[in-house]
Design a protein around this motif. Sequence first.
Motif, PDB file in Angstrom:
ATOM      1  N   VAL A  79       0.858  -1.185   0.000  1.00 52.82           N
ATOM      2  CA  VAL A  79       0.000   0.000   0.000  1.00 52.82           C
ATOM      3  C   VAL A  79       0.892   1.233   0.000  1.00 52.82           C
ATOM      4  O   VAL A  79       1.861   1.310   0.767  1.00 52.82           O
ATOM      5  CB  VAL A  79      -0.917   0.035   1.239  1.00 52.82           C
ATOM      6  CG1 VAL A  79      -1.762   1.305   1.251  1.00 52.82           C
ATOM      7  CG2 VAL A  79      -1.811  -1.201   1.290  1.00 52.82           C
TER       8      VAL A  79
ATOM      9  N   VAL B 268       0.279   5.444   0.080  1.00 52.24           N
ATOM     10  CA  VAL B 268      -0.675   6.544   0.207  1.00 52.24           C
ATOM     11  C   VAL B 268       0.071   7.857   0.036  1.00 52.24           C
ATOM     12  O   VAL B 268       0.920   8.213   0.878  1.00 52.24           O
ATOM     13  CB  VAL B 268      -1.407   6.500   1.554  1.00 52.24           C
ATOM     14  CG1 VAL B 268      -2.347   7.696   1.689  1.00 52.24           C
ATOM     15  CG2 VAL B 268      -2.188   5.197   1.708  1.00 52.24           C
ATOM     16  N   ASN B 269      -0.189   8.519  -1.061  1.00 51.34           N
ATOM     17  CA  ASN B 269       0.476   9.790  -1.365  1.00 51.34           C
ATOM     18  C   ASN B 269       1.993   9.671  -1.242  1.00 51.34           C
ATOM     19  O   ASN B 269       2.680  10.539  -0.685  1.00 51.34           O
ATOM     20  CB  ASN B 269      -0.046  10.907  -0.458  1.00 51.34           C
ATOM     21  CG  ASN B 269      -1.510  11.209  -0.718  1.00 51.34           C
ATOM     22  OD1 ASN B 269      -1.985  11.104  -1.848  1.00 51.34           O
ATOM     23  ND2 ASN B 269      -2.240  11.569   0.324  1.00 51.34           N
TER      24      ASN B 269
ATOM     25  N   LEU C 155      -8.200   3.686   6.134  1.00 45.51           N
ATOM     26  CA  LEU C 155      -7.240   4.783   6.111  1.00 45.51           C
ATOM     27  C   LEU C 155      -7.630   5.819   7.149  1.00 45.51           C
ATOM     28  O   LEU C 155      -8.826   6.019   7.422  1.00 45.51           O
ATOM     29  CB  LEU C 155      -7.215   5.431   4.724  1.00 45.51           C
ATOM     30  CG  LEU C 155      -6.949   4.511   3.538  1.00 45.51           C
ATOM     31  CD1 LEU C 155      -7.001   5.304   2.241  1.00 45.51           C
ATOM     32  CD2 LEU C 155      -5.603   3.809   3.683  1.00 45.51           C
TER      33      LEU C 155
ATOM     34  N   LEU D  58      -4.369  11.763   5.238  1.00 44.38           N
ATOM     35  CA  LEU D  58      -4.700  12.200   3.887  1.00 44.38           C
ATOM     36  C   LEU D  58      -4.606  13.715   3.809  1.00 44.38           C
ATOM     37  O   LEU D  58      -4.626  14.414   4.823  1.00 44.38           O
ATOM     38  CB  LEU D  58      -6.110  11.732   3.516  1.00 44.38           C
ATOM     39  CG  LEU D  58      -6.336  10.219   3.548  1.00 44.38           C
ATOM     40  CD1 LEU D  58      -7.800   9.896   3.326  1.00 44.38           C
ATOM     41  CD2 LEU D  58      -5.462   9.508   2.519  1.00 44.38           C
TER      42      LEU D  58
ATOM     43  N   ASN E 223      -5.721  13.094  -3.626  1.00 46.23           N
ATOM     44  CA  ASN E 223      -5.029  11.997  -2.949  1.00 46.23           C
ATOM     45  C   ASN E 223      -4.869  10.837  -3.914  1.00 46.23           C
ATOM     46  O   ASN E 223      -5.640  10.687  -4.870  1.00 46.23           O
ATOM     47  CB  ASN E 223      -5.812  11.526  -1.724  1.00 46.23           C
ATOM     48  CG  ASN E 223      -5.735  12.489  -0.562  1.00 46.23           C
ATOM     49  OD1 ASN E 223      -4.915  12.363   0.317  1.00 46.23           O
ATOM     50  ND2 ASN E 223      -6.618  13.495  -0.575  1.00 46.23           N
ATOM     51  N   ARG E 224      -3.859  10.006  -3.630  1.00 46.53           N
ATOM     52  CA  ARG E 224      -3.546   8.870  -4.501  1.00 46.53           C
ATOM     53  C   ARG E 224      -3.177   7.664  -3.631  1.00 46.53           C
ATOM     54  O   ARG E 224      -2.279   7.753  -2.788  1.00 46.53           O
ATOM     55  CB  ARG E 224      -2.380   9.236  -5.420  1.00 46.53           C
ATOM     56  CG  ARG E 224      -1.860   8.128  -6.319  1.00 46.53           C
ATOM     57  CD  ARG E 224      -0.605   8.617  -7.032  1.00 46.53           C
ATOM     58  NE  ARG E 224       0.024   7.555  -7.802  1.00 46.53           N
ATOM     59  CZ  ARG E 224      -0.157   7.364  -9.111  1.00 46.53           C
ATOM     60  NH1 ARG E 224      -0.962   8.153  -9.782  1.00 46.53           N
ATOM     61  NH2 ARG E 224       0.473   6.381  -9.740  1.00 46.53           N
ATOM     62  N   ILE E 225      -3.916   6.597  -3.826  1.00 49.04           N
ATOM     63  CA  ILE E 225      -3.650   5.352  -3.110  1.00 49.04           C
ATOM     64  C   ILE E 225      -3.234   4.304  -4.129  1.00 49.04           C
ATOM     65  O   ILE E 225      -3.904   4.135  -5.159  1.00 49.04           O
ATOM     66  CB  ILE E 225      -4.903   4.851  -2.363  1.00 49.04           C
ATOM     67  CG1 ILE E 225      -5.486   5.929  -1.460  1.00 49.04           C
ATOM     68  CG2 ILE E 225      -4.588   3.599  -1.560  1.00 49.04           C
ATOM     69  CD1 ILE E 225      -6.861   5.584  -0.935  1.00 49.04           C
ATOM     70  N   GLU E 226      -2.143   3.582  -3.853  1.00 48.04           N
ATOM     71  CA  GLU E 226      -1.698   2.505  -4.731  1.00 48.04           C
ATOM     72  C   GLU E 226      -1.703   1.201  -3.943  1.00 48.04           C
ATOM     73  O   GLU E 226      -1.128   1.125  -2.860  1.00 48.04           O
ATOM     74  CB  GLU E 226      -0.288   2.794  -5.262  1.00 48.04           C
ATOM     75  CG  GLU E 226      -0.170   4.133  -5.974  1.00 48.04           C
ATOM     76  CD  GLU E 226       1.228   4.410  -6.489  1.00 48.04           C
ATOM     77  OE1 GLU E 226       2.033   3.456  -6.564  1.00 48.04           O
ATOM     78  OE2 GLU E 226       1.522   5.566  -6.815  1.00 48.04           O
TER      79      GLU E 226
END
Length: 636
Positions: free
Chosen positions: A110, A112-113, A133, A138, A143-146
């Motif tokens: 994971v 997150v940003n 989350l 955040l 925002n960007r979650i991978e």
Amino acid sequence: MTRVYTRRMLPLLSSALLCASCSTPAIKPASTEAQPQPQKTAVRTELARETAAARSRQIANVSYTLWFGLDEEHEDYQGRVVISFMLKEKARSVSSTLPVDFSGGKIHSVLVNGLEFTKPQIEDRYDGQALTLRTSALQNGANRIEISFTRKFSGMDTTGLRLFKDEEDDGTYIYTRLGPYDAHRVFPCFDQPDLKAAYELAVETPADWITVANTLERDSNKIDGRISRAFPPSPVLSTYLFALHAGPYKTFKADSSGIPLRILLRRSFARKADVHAWLKATGDGIRYFNEMMGYPYPFTKYDQVFVPGISTSDSTSFEPAFTQSAGAVTFPEEFLVEKTRGGHHKTRVGFVAMHELAHMWFGNLVTMRWWNATWLNEGLATFFAAKAVENALKSSTAWEYFHTGIKTRGYAADTGAGARPVDAPVPDTGAARKIFDDLTYGKGAALVRGLEFFAGEEEFKEGIQRFLNRFAFRNAAIADLIKHLSEASGKNLVPWQQSWLQTSGTDTVRAEWACTPDAKTGKETVTTLSLKLTPPDGTTRSRPHRAKIAFYKQAKGGNTLRIKETFDVYFSNPETPVPQAAGKPCPDAVFPNSSDLDYIRVKLDDRSAAVFSQKLKNIEAPLDRLLVEEALALSK
């Protein structure tokens, strides 16, 4: 067999993962390789309406960039997703957390940003149903979650991404079957209908497979003896409309109004199927709906995938086995079997084909905000399917089938303790699955037909077109449709909405009439005609109706009973006089719901019942013959 693409999957996503022309996706390196969690149990949990409403107050402008690795050798598949969204300014005051739904999979990494979760963080935040989350981590705005993940294919008796192995052709066929709160059984997402999103997709499969998504394929590239296909971002869609189908399907192609059409079948099934008539009907349906809806077909193509392992006997719902995914519908294979060609089956098949096509507007272009408004999808799609079968497919029995196969099931369900309003409270997605029933489809579609007649056919059409154009690629409530129909018709339809969609039960009508000889001619003429309205048992409420009253007369020199006069009448009171009938030639019998336009049961007066019972087979209009036969049974 060892997967040749496994090591490409485990590192974190990058913005270049969907470059199908690249031999290896560009990857952002991580300081340490995250280890996967144990496979979580895919226990069914539900999404509460309050939880969904809270999440909608937190985020907006969602999009997904997805990669899937599929093959025939493993019981699970690999995936990566980039979820982009805007965090609203007051999101933290709504909740200190933001759940990303994902049921029964393994999360490998994971980001997150740009900040990577450690293995303990993943284990702490992912419980097998959602990755939680913290909103404090955040940022306001973008925002960007991978997430990289794996998940087992769903069983053939559950929803999700299914895998079917064909013993006849030795092929493996994969397809999504999604309903309320099911997309998160495929990939991590915000799984609720009012968080519409675009989906950009890349799928890696064996080289001889075809892949179907919501959009046309953009490009493809061979990778290590496999093939990667890329699909551009879709229009914004609710999560349950996501489509991913793959396998060595045999493809049949056509075109309608510039829209590419395809039918995809298992290789072993293709020789049994009657494809060309279905493609022609689809093309005729698209042309008809383009004109009727006032909004052209909203997607870049229309694929119809006939998949194995599902049947219309899977449940008792009207449309249990079909999925309305945008631009990529699935059907049970039984609908293309040659033996189903015949009068009743042909009409039924036409309804199924047109129903799913109508969903491209009702459900896909415009989607309900929450599942209590499923009528906006299913009631409207079922009604417009009947119109298309009549007008596009030129069926003379469309409304007969509509009555016997759809409306009567609504009547039956709308009786007794099991009856509920069409627009009933739906507290969670478990309750949502239960409303895909004969009340939503049967009664719901019959009410749409009644509403068209009540508002006026042209006014109704204008209101529908305004509604579709106003809410294209957005979410809507039932009140939004009623508002546009009210404006187009010049009638306040809110009382209709409250009376019909928010209550249950069926009204009954009976015509009372009398004739006397005319003083000058001696011929009998009508002196009085009134409609007696009875509400459902145990209620005293009145509902607004509009019905077509038919005067029947036996033809001279024959036995045929023909309609000689009709009157369109609005009524809502216990008794409503029909003054326009006075002075008309006396009929042999009166039927107060000719053409089946009103949602109402009919009890016949004694004089009409006596004539109809003797002359039932001589009624000229086939639909009215069906209605009279039912009314005779009810009048005993």
